[in-house]
Design a protein around this motif. Structure first.
Motif, PDB file in Angstrom:
ATOM      1  N   LEU A   1     -20.247  20.546  -5.373  1.00 62.25           N
ATOM      2  CA  LEU A   1     -19.907  20.128  -6.735  1.00 62.25           C
ATOM      3  C   LEU A   1     -19.198  18.786  -6.697  1.00 62.25           C
ATOM      4  CD1 LEU A   1     -18.540  23.441  -8.270  1.00 62.25           C
ATOM      5  CD2 LEU A   1     -20.773  22.412  -8.608  1.00 62.25           C
ATOM      6  N   PRO A   2     -19.276  18.035  -7.783  1.00 58.61           N
ATOM      7  CA  PRO A   2     -18.580  16.739  -7.799  1.00 58.61           C
ATOM      8  C   PRO A   2     -17.064  16.882  -7.647  1.00 58.61           C
ATOM      9  CG  PRO A   2     -20.000  16.975  -9.735  1.00 58.61           C
ATOM     10  CD  PRO A   2     -20.052  18.259  -8.979  1.00 58.61           C
ATOM     11  N   ALA A   3     -16.522  17.965  -8.156  1.00 62.37           N
ATOM     12  CA  ALA A   3     -15.070  18.181  -8.049  1.00 62.37           C
ATOM     13  C   ALA A   3     -14.804  19.164  -6.917  1.00 62.37           C
ATOM     14  CB  ALA A   3     -14.525  18.738  -9.359  1.00 62.37           C
ATOM     15  N   ASP A   4     -14.317  18.673  -5.801  1.00 61.26           N
ATOM     16  CA  ASP A   4     -14.011  19.577  -4.699  1.00 61.26           C
ATOM     17  C   ASP A   4     -12.646  20.226  -4.914  1.00 61.26           C
ATOM     18  OD1 ASP A   4     -12.279  17.545  -4.115  1.00 61.26           O
ATOM     19  OD2 ASP A   4     -13.058  17.124  -2.122  1.00 61.26           O
ATOM     20  N   ALA A   5     -12.341  21.167  -4.059  1.00 62.44           N
ATOM     21  CA  ALA A   5     -11.115  21.957  -4.208  1.00 62.44           C
ATOM     22  C   ALA A   5      -9.858  21.079  -4.182  1.00 62.44           C
ATOM     23  CB  ALA A   5     -11.047  23.020  -3.116  1.00 62.44           C
ATOM     24  N   SER A   6      -9.853  20.039  -3.361  1.00 61.31           N
ATOM     25  CA  SER A   6      -8.654  19.202  -3.259  1.00 61.31           C
ATOM     26  C   SER A   6      -8.374  18.462  -4.563  1.00 61.31           C
ATOM     27  CB  SER A   6      -8.769  18.221  -2.094  1.00 61.31           C
ATOM     28  OG  SER A   6      -9.858  17.346  -2.294  1.00 61.31           O
ATOM     29  N   LYS A   7      -9.428  18.004  -5.263  1.00 68.93           N
ATOM     30  CA  LYS A   7      -9.230  17.342  -6.557  1.00 68.93           C
ATOM     31  C   LYS A   7      -8.654  18.322  -7.564  1.00 68.93           C
ATOM     32  CE  LYS A   7     -12.941  13.951  -6.247  1.00 68.93           C
ATOM     33  NZ  LYS A   7     -14.260  13.560  -6.776  1.00 68.93           N
ATOM     34  N   VAL A   8      -9.187  19.517  -7.559  1.00 65.94           N
ATOM     35  CA  VAL A   8      -8.721  20.535  -8.500  1.00 65.94           C
ATOM     36  C   VAL A   8      -7.280  20.923  -8.171  1.00 65.94           C
ATOM     37  CG1 VAL A   8      -9.123  22.848  -9.406  1.00 65.94           C
ATOM     38  CG2 VAL A   8     -11.059  21.367  -8.899  1.00 65.94           C
TER      39      VAL A   8
END
Length: 134
Positions: free
Chosen positions: A74-81
């Protein structure tokens, strides 16, 4: 003449207010709503502890292996979230912590498949990013 009447009316209103204030019991005027420094410190500490606990819950959720797998590609990986989560308000963070805890329990109990978890994680990650960007 009209101006004199307005002045007299205003003069009467001022006197009525003053008379009313004199008649009121002193306790009503001096009602205290003071919070002691100890109570304030306790409330601040409880609020900070609740936020820390909620933040840990949500971060643990996004750092768990099944969630990391669901976010792969996904474009938003866990670290961004995870970084975005720390920007949530206390209320938003508390709601998110409750949801993620319930999802983890359901997944551990087998009530959610990997596919269900993937859809839920995508929705939650999108919600976090939207809340932070609003």
């Amino acid at each position: 003449n009209r101006m004199v009447n307005n002045f007299r009316t205003m003069h009467r209103v001022v006197w009525l207010r003053l008379a009313f204030l004199m008649v009121l019991p002193q306790g009503m005027l001096a009602e205290e709503h003071v919070v002691s420094p100890a109570e304030l410190r306790k409330e601040l500490a409880e609020t900070a502890e609740a936020r820390r606990k909620n933040l840990k819950q949500v971060q643990d959720f996004f750092s768990s292996e099944p969630v990391r797998e669901a976010l792969k590609g996904l474009p938003a990986d866990a670290s961004k979230v995870e970084r975005a989560v720390s920007s949530l308000s206390a209320e938003e963070l508390a709601r998110m912590a409750q949801r993620t805890e319930r999802i983890q329990e359901d997944f551990a109990a087998g009530a959610l498949s990997n596919l269900h978890l993937t859809y839920i994680v995508i929705a939650i990650a999108a919600a976090v990013l939207v809340l932070v960007l609003k």
